[in-house]
Design an enzyme around this catalytic site. Structure first.
Site, PDB file in Angstrom:
ATOM      1  N   SER A   1       1.205  -3.926  -9.000  1.00 52.36           N
ATOM      2  CA  SER A   1       1.932  -2.692  -9.326  1.00 52.36           C
ATOM      3  C   SER A   1       2.927  -2.362  -8.208  1.00 52.36           C
ATOM      4  O   SER A   1       4.120  -2.124  -8.440  1.00 52.36           O
ATOM      5  CB  SER A   1       0.919  -1.552  -9.493  1.00 52.36           C
ATOM      6  OG  SER A   1       1.539  -0.307  -9.424  1.00 52.36           O
TER       7      SER A   1
ATOM      8  N   HIS B   1       5.755   1.836   1.220  1.00 57.47           N
ATOM      9  CA  HIS B   1       4.942   2.246   0.076  1.00 57.47           C
ATOM     10  C   HIS B   1       3.496   2.353   0.534  1.00 57.47           C
ATOM     11  O   HIS B   1       3.035   1.565   1.346  1.00 57.47           O
ATOM     12  CB  HIS B   1       5.057   1.226  -1.068  1.00 57.47           C
ATOM     13  CG  HIS B   1       4.707   1.805  -2.409  1.00 57.47           C
ATOM     14  ND1 HIS B   1       5.630   2.428  -3.220  1.00 57.47           N
ATOM     15  CD2 HIS B   1       3.538   1.872  -3.068  1.00 57.47           C
ATOM     16  CE1 HIS B   1       5.037   2.832  -4.323  1.00 57.47           C
ATOM     17  NE2 HIS B   1       3.755   2.519  -4.266  1.00 57.47           N
TER      18      HIS B   1
ATOM     19  N   ASP C   1       5.087  -2.158 -15.325  1.00 58.89           N
ATOM     20  CA  ASP C   1       4.262  -1.372 -14.403  1.00 58.89           C
ATOM     21  C   ASP C   1       4.216   0.087 -14.840  1.00 58.89           C
ATOM     22  O   ASP C   1       3.170   0.724 -14.768  1.00 58.89           O
ATOM     23  CB  ASP C   1       4.766  -1.469 -12.960  1.00 58.89           C
ATOM     24  CG  ASP C   1       3.908  -0.598 -12.040  1.00 58.89           C
ATOM     25  OD1 ASP C   1       2.686  -0.828 -12.012  1.00 58.89           O
ATOM     26  OD2 ASP C   1       4.431   0.329 -11.400  1.00 58.89           O
TER      27      ASP C   1
ATOM     28  N   LYS D   1       7.396  -3.301  -8.262  1.00 59.35           N
ATOM     29  CA  LYS D   1       8.421  -2.247  -8.102  1.00 59.35           C
ATOM     30  C   LYS D   1       9.270  -2.482  -6.860  1.00 59.35           C
ATOM     31  O   LYS D   1      10.479  -2.312  -6.864  1.00 59.35           O
ATOM     32  CB  LYS D   1       7.750  -0.880  -7.921  1.00 59.35           C
ATOM     33  CG  LYS D   1       7.222  -0.259  -9.171  1.00 59.35           C
ATOM     34  CD  LYS D   1       6.856   1.199  -8.941  1.00 59.35           C
ATOM     35  CE  LYS D   1       5.625   1.402  -8.097  1.00 59.35           C
ATOM     36  NZ  LYS D   1       4.358   1.309  -8.790  1.00 59.35           N
TER      37      LYS D   1
ATOM     38  N   ARG E   1      -3.607   2.878 -16.532  1.00 62.93           N
ATOM     39  CA  ARG E   1      -4.674   2.787 -15.521  1.00 62.93           C
ATOM     40  C   ARG E   1      -5.127   4.175 -15.098  1.00 62.93           C
ATOM     41  O   ARG E   1      -6.310   4.411 -14.855  1.00 62.93           O
ATOM     42  CB  ARG E   1      -4.171   2.028 -14.280  1.00 62.93           C
ATOM     43  CG  ARG E   1      -4.045   0.529 -14.492  1.00 62.93           C
ATOM     44  CD  ARG E   1      -3.239  -0.107 -13.361  1.00 62.93           C
ATOM     45  NE  ARG E   1      -3.845   0.063 -12.071  1.00 62.93           N
ATOM     46  CZ  ARG E   1      -3.170   0.183 -10.926  1.00 62.93           C
ATOM     47  NH1 ARG E   1      -1.842   0.138 -10.916  1.00 62.93           N
ATOM     48  NH2 ARG E   1      -3.786   0.337  -9.783  1.00 62.93           N
TER      49      ARG E   1
END
Ligand code: URA
Length: 437
Positions: free
Chosen positions: A192, A92, A170, A196, A177
């Site tokens: 966040s 990620h 999230d 996930k 956001r």
């Protein structure tokens, strides 16, 4: 229902620099997920967190509460078609400009025998989202059921999906956001991403933590702290996590946007593409394979011999995409374009990644309202990368959009964001450091 807390008190505590109790965090995340705290109240709390920050203990609890807001996938007993246990590993990014790396990287890992259960995101602030990019392939969907994710992992070795019921807190907070200028916050980014990734059921995780003008956090020290925070959160939840700190002063590659980034990823999968995109794809692939205990196959070979491209086609087909559209000419491109040319001859200087990200967002590649439809064809092509020679009058950037009225603001955003001079800019390493091994 009698509530144990109330939103104004929680907001006031953080607004005034206080520390939220575990109970207050559990309550506010649960109440927001289920609609008992309004968007306006969560927006105020997010802004208070943005301004005041969070302690390590608050980040740990906020992340755990976000994980508990939904389901947690478990693929531990899943086996591939040949009966072997899946080597589950994911990556990620903390968000960058021109960051299309997931698109070539996932098929490379598939071709090397790994299995990637990737909960991916949509655009956030000035950065693009993997799902927005992939959904520019006609028919492609990131909305997969749990059964589809399991099936794809066993049959193909990857699924790229909207988080859906994973960490639904999230999903709501991320969208909020994006439109309330509260993205650039270490606790909010760390929670966040890690909520996930912990919920998606991967066993190993490699984080690409961006450093530079196009990153969410302003300094290298903050990006290091973000990387360390996420690596520690992973360890607390039994997830093998490591991070690379990578340069995001300038956009990655030669394209920024949705479909234009898919087209560039296809070049990489065909064995070509910009050097920096290839270098980062392979560096992350090596980390992922090592973290998953798989290092028998050279990832670079999978780009040269077409096996990664074969895997990408199979993945796109499984997720409803039209494989015949996997050609630059068949992908969407904004109906209108504007080209900026060099005012003089010389060498291209640095290109400010943040300004380019904002320009592309203004062209329609991202959202300014929750749920807004992005333009798949919106984007920008960089004709001269930093350090490349250019003659007076030659093209530097081409901007694409379906809405010609958007060009003015996008071009204004690029003002002062690039230069052509006599000297090449100072070269920086793409991979700055590794954290957590
Ligand atoms: N990616 C995420 O999923 N969340 C962030 O906050 C930033 C990047």
């Amino acid at each position: 229902m009698t509530e144990s807390f109330d939103a104004p008190t929680v907001i006031r505590t953080k607004r005034d620099g206080g520390v939220l109790s575990d109970e207050a965090i559990d309550w506010v995340i649960d109440a927001y997920t289920h609609g008992r705290v309004a968007d306006a109240q969560m927006s105020a709390l997010l802004m208070a967190i943005f301004l005041r920050g969070m302690t390590g203990a608050e980040i740990t609890r906020w992340t755990a509460a976000m994980i508990d807001s939904g389901e947690r996938l478990d693929f531990t007993n899943l086996r591939s078609m040949d009966g072997t246990r899946l080597a589950l590993v994911d990556k990620h990014s903390t968000g960058g400009v021109g960051d299309k790396i997931t698109i070539p990287l996932v098929p490379v890992i598939m071709a090397c025998g790994g299995a990637v259960p990737q909960a991916a995101g949509r655009g956030l602030g000035h950065t693009g989202g993997t799902l927005d990019k992939l959904e520019s392939i006609p028919g492609f969907t990131g909305e997969l059921t749990k059964a589809q994710i399991r099936q794809q992992l066993c049959d193909l070795g990857a699924a790229i999906f909207a988080a859906g019921e994973l960490a639904p807190a999230d999903r709501k907070i991320y969208a909020l956001r994006d439109v309330t200028a509260t993205t650039e916050s270490l606790p909010l980014i760390a929670s966040s991403i890690m909520s996930k990734k912990i919920a998606e059921g991967t066993r190993a995780l490699v984080l690409d933590c961006k450093v530079g003008s196009g990153a969410f956090l302003a300094t290298e020290a903050e990006s290091r702290e973000l990387a360390r925070t996420m690596v520690d959160l992973g360890a607390e939840h039994g997830l093998t996590t490591r991070a690379l700190l990578t340069d995001m002063e300038v956009p990655l590659g030669r394209t920024v946007g949705n479909a234009v980034e898919v087209a560039e990823s296809l070049e990489v999968l065909e064995g070509g593409g910009p050097d920096d995109v290839v270098e980062l794809t392979l560096a992350l692939a090596r980390e992922m394979l090592d973290a998953a205990g798989l290092d028998a196959i050279d990832p670079a070979q999978t780009l040269r011999d077409g096996t990664a491209m074969d895997r990408f086609r199979a993945l796109v087909e499984a997720q409803g995409g039209d494989v015949a559209a996997l050609r630059a000419e068949a992908l969407p491109l904004g109906e209108h374009s504007e080209t900026l040319t060099a005012p003089r001859g010389g060498t291209m200087g640095d290109i400010d990644a943040m300004a380019v990200g904002l320009a592309v967002w203004r062209l329609g590649a991202g959202r300014s309202m929750p749920g807004e439809q992005v333009q798949f064809g919106a984007g920008l092509r960089i004709h001269r990368r930093p350090g490349e020679p250019v003659a007076a009058g030659e093209p530097l950037f081409t901007l694409y959009s379906d809405t010609p009225q958007r060009f003015g603001a996008a071009l204004a955003q690029l003002d002062g964001a690039w230069s052509v001079g006599d000297e090449a800019p100072v070269a920086r390493p793409l991979i700055i450091d590794r954290i957590g091994m």
